[in-house]
Design a protein around this motif. Structure first.
Motif, mmCIF file in Angstrom:
data_model
loop_
_atom_site.group_PDB
_atom_site.id
_atom_site.type_symbol
_atom_site.label_atom_id
_atom_site.label_comp_id
_atom_site.label_asym_id
_atom_site.label_seq_id
_atom_site.Cartn_x
_atom_site.Cartn_y
_atom_site.Cartn_z
ATOM 1 N N VAL A 128 0.852 -1.181 0.000
ATOM 2 C CA VAL A 128 0.000 0.000 0.000
ATOM 3 C C VAL A 128 0.893 1.237 0.000
ATOM 4 C CG1 VAL A 128 -1.806 1.269 1.225
ATOM 5 C CG2 VAL A 128 -1.740 -1.225 1.342
ATOM 6 N N VAL A 166 0.471 5.369 0.689
ATOM 7 C CA VAL A 166 -0.433 6.397 1.191
ATOM 8 C C VAL A 166 0.243 7.752 1.059
ATOM 9 C CG1 VAL A 166 -1.710 7.243 3.185
ATOM 10 C CG2 VAL A 166 -1.480 4.777 2.813
ATOM 11 N N ILE A 217 -4.443 6.945 -1.981
ATOM 12 C CA ILE A 217 -4.148 5.588 -1.521
ATOM 13 C C ILE A 217 -3.978 4.735 -2.773
ATOM 14 C CG2 ILE A 217 -4.936 3.577 -0.228
ATOM 15 C CD1 ILE A 217 -6.665 5.466 1.454
ATOM 16 N N TYR A 228 -3.105 1.065 -4.404
ATOM 17 C CA TYR A 228 -3.156 -0.338 -3.989
ATOM 18 C C TYR A 228 -3.474 -1.224 -5.180
ATOM 19 C CZ TYR A 228 -4.935 -4.647 -1.868
ATOM 20 O OH TYR A 228 -5.171 -5.959 -1.558
ATOM 21 N N VAL A 236 -5.277 12.837 3.890
ATOM 22 C CA VAL A 236 -4.962 11.709 3.018
ATOM 23 C C VAL A 236 -5.437 12.062 1.612
ATOM 24 C CG1 VAL A 236 -5.204 9.239 2.618
ATOM 25 C CG2 VAL A 236 -5.282 10.124 4.953
#
Length: 658
Positions: A29, A31, A43, A45, A40
């Motif tokens: 992952v 971030v 993200i 993934y 944030v």
């Protein structure tokens, strides 16, 4: 975790500090956080560049927020939606707390000073983000602090919010029986959606996908009690792969108001929330009010943002099953050993309380009966039952085993009341001694006996004493206002507009319940609401309980127990055998701001009233109790009953009496 590539797992955690962003990456992952704000923004993934909504501004993707107001006479309540001042918490300083191959922990802080008075809540806020080697996700927690010399203020709400990509995440999961494909946020826009009685409820009249035509979308339909709100999220289903985005709450010790408090979870957006404090289903009773000389510090979290994936791209079942197993793993790991803040206490800094809970109701059974499945908990010191209105401290709850034994583990040091309630019995239990938790302590309180309120034998009862109105009659929704998830569902009370069904069932006369003949599952409407009149005004309602007494002790005192599961801006008046008696035998006064009826709940704050009824008010033969809900200001005014019981006078020769 389904992504089990060994060469990825051996990679350590890496940190990339840029001018305006910070990136945590463990090979599984990645971030991205704004610097120094601590929002944030991305993200990454399993090949998807950003799970968060890329069309949103970076500040509107993954964030902490706070609804607050100045305290005392300065309270204005002029912020977002009239509920206070909305603050999407943006930090002003960034610090690396831990950086090695096993773990990265980042801190984004915002310090308060008097130059910010009236502009920001008087809080020091430290937002923390943690990434571990080999973990398919990351952790978030925060420390809030109010210093003694700072001004008074109120907190209505604080939470973490994520806005996911609407082109990817369409399937929402809250629980085993509460999951579905969801409409698009576009479907709520003018032209496609018709706003109903309040802004959150929208009827979809021209949705992008025709399957949702006629459905009602309302975020409150997806609320969840804290005790069950441990994992929820969204799934992106794609022909080549499916990706799950999950919020896992390993503990609810830091949430307000104990295990029954209801919180928002996920809803159309696609939005995923981890709410730590809110006044939903409780109202002003749960506003956190801080005085001008009140020091306070609290750790919210950590919560785990977990990601998983499958290559078949056709099913959600395995992703959900895996998320539930990950939830179990996180719960078993609580309290975590890796947070670096000294304010988050490890297991050896905490204490334990154990004992056994028995119940004794002398008019049912003179024995001390072990209680199975009862909630027992530690909450900050207060009045009996105050745990459900407590928001500033921590609470630690467990349930009793088959023999009534309980063990509350990992409680933070401090002074607490030991509380319980038992399904099947009215009222709240509170241990008569304050429990002082210290680091490493193991306290055994022995056998505790709860003797619920009781003066005499039960003459009749309506409902089940379980702090909920779920056992009463919940009607089918108006076909115009259906959420298909809740058709033929155990949570049928979550449908929109059920308050309007009462006037359709009782257009002219109010509900009449006859003890011994009526069935409360069919004949007791789940909420005593107002009746809408033709001129768009509302009128209060009066329900009747008819019952027969073969004998009346005119010199004795009977007891009427009325337990309420929720109240909103209502006044309950009780009269016996005289509907026009003035004053009534009992009046609650204007009580409650739970707003449970409008928000499709089946309970809010629990209230219990015990009313003396002199035998002279009763007659041999037929009697009637009149329950009047006297206010008439809106369709959402009303009462949800939990349980009603009439007790006879005490037996003067009862051998069980002390």
């Amino acid at each position: 975790m389904f992504l089990m590539l060994q060469f990825i797992l051996v990679l350590g955690v890496r940190l990339d500090i840029q001018d305006k962003h910070v990136i945590m990456d463990n090979g599984i992952v990645q971030v991205t956080l704004s610097k120094p704000e601590g929002i944030v923004t991305g993200i990454q993934y399993n090949g998807l560049d950003n799970l968060l909504e890329v069309v949103n501004d970076e500040s509107d993707r993954g964030y902490w927020d706070l609804v607050w107001d100045e305290g005392g006479n300065k309270t204005t309540k002029k912020g977002a939606k009239g509920k206070g001042r909305f603050d999407r918490i943006e930090a002003t300083n960034f610090t690396v707390i831990v950086e090695n191959e096993e773990q990265v922990e980042l801190s984004f802080t915002r310090k308060w000073n008097f130059s910010l008075e009236g502009k920001l809540a008087p809080l020091n806020i430290d937002k923390r983000f943690i990434m571990l080697r080999g973990s398919s996700g990351f952790y978030m927690y925060a420390i809030y602090e109010h210093l003694k010399e700072w001004p008074a203020f109120d907190i209505d709400n604080t939470r973490i919010a994520f806005k996911l990509r609407k082109d990817k995440f369409r399937y929402m999961v809250i629980a085993e029986e509460r999951q579905r494909f969801m409409p698009l946020p576009d479907d709520r826009s003018p032209g496609r959606g018709e706003v109903l009685a309040y802004a959150e409820a929208v009827r979809l009249v021209d949705p992008v996908e025709p399957e949702f035509i006629g459905e009602v979308d309302d975020k409150y339909e997806y609320s969840c009690e804290s005790r069950y709100n441990r994992v929820h999220g969204w799934i992106s289903i794609d022909p080549s792969k499916s990706i799950g985005f999950w919020l896992i709450m390993p503990s609810y010790e830091f949430r307000s108001a104990g295990p029954l408090k209801q919180y928002l979870t996920s809803h159309v957006g696609p939005t995923a929330l981890s709410v730590f404090h809110s006044i939903h289903y409780s109202g002003v009773d749960l506003i956190m009010k801080f005085g001008p000389n009140e020091p306070w510090k609290k750790v919210y979290g950590p919560v785990f943002i977990y990601l998983n994936s499958l290559s078949d791209g056709v099913t959600s079942t395995k992703l959900w099953e895996d998320a539930k197993q990950q939830m179990v793993n996180e719960i078993e790991s609580w309290p975590y050993t890796f947070p670096a803040s000294e304010d988050f206490l490890s297991s050896d800094q905490r204490g334990k309380v154990e004992g056994r809970l028995l119940v004794r109701d002398r008019y049912i059974n003179d024995a001390f009966i072990p209680v199975r499945g009862a909630y027992v908990g530690l909450a900050p010191v207060g009045e009996v039952g105050s745990w459900q209105r407590e928001a500033k401290g921590y609470q630690f709850w467990t349930i009793t085993d088959d023999k009534g034994y309980f063990s509350i583990i990992n409680a933070r040091p401090g002074n607490y009341n030991l509380n319980s309630w038992v399904t099947g019995f009215i009222g709240d239990y509170q241990h008569d001694s304050v429990i002082n938790i210290t680091s490493g302590c193991a306290i055994n309180v022995g056998e505790l006996v709860y003797e619920p309120p009781r003066d005499g034998p039960t003459l009749w009862e309506i409902g089940i004493p379980d702090r909920s109105a779920a056992e009463f009659y919940v009607p089918d929704p108006n076909p115009m206002y259906i959420n298909r998830l809740y058709v033929n569902h155990s949570d049928r009370f979550r449908q929109y507009g059920l308050w309007e069904r009462y006037a359709e069932l009782y257009p002219n006369e109010d509900l009449v319940y006859t003890v011994g003949i009526s069935d409360y599952t069919k004949d007791w409407f789940f909420a005593q609401v107002t009746r809408k009149k033709d001129n768009n005004t509302y009128q209060g309602t009066t329900w009747q309980i008819n019952f027969k007494l073969d004998y009346v002790n005119t010199s004795g005192t009977y007891k009427l127990r009325v337990a309420l599961a929720s109240v909103h801006s209502a006044e309950l008046e009780i009269r016996i055998n005289n509907s026009g008696a003035n004053p009534p035998l009992f009046s609650s006064g204007l009580i409650g701001k739970d707003n449970t009826i409008a928000r499709h709940g089946i309970h809010g704050l629990y209230r219990l009233y015990s009313i003396d009824v002199q035998g002279t008010l009763l007659v041999q033969g037929n009697n009637t109790i009149f329950l009047t809900q006297a206010t008439n200001t809106s369709p959402f005014v009303g009462i949800l009953y939990d349980y009603v019981r009439l007790e006879g006078p005490p037996y003067t020769n009862l051998k069980h009496q002390n």
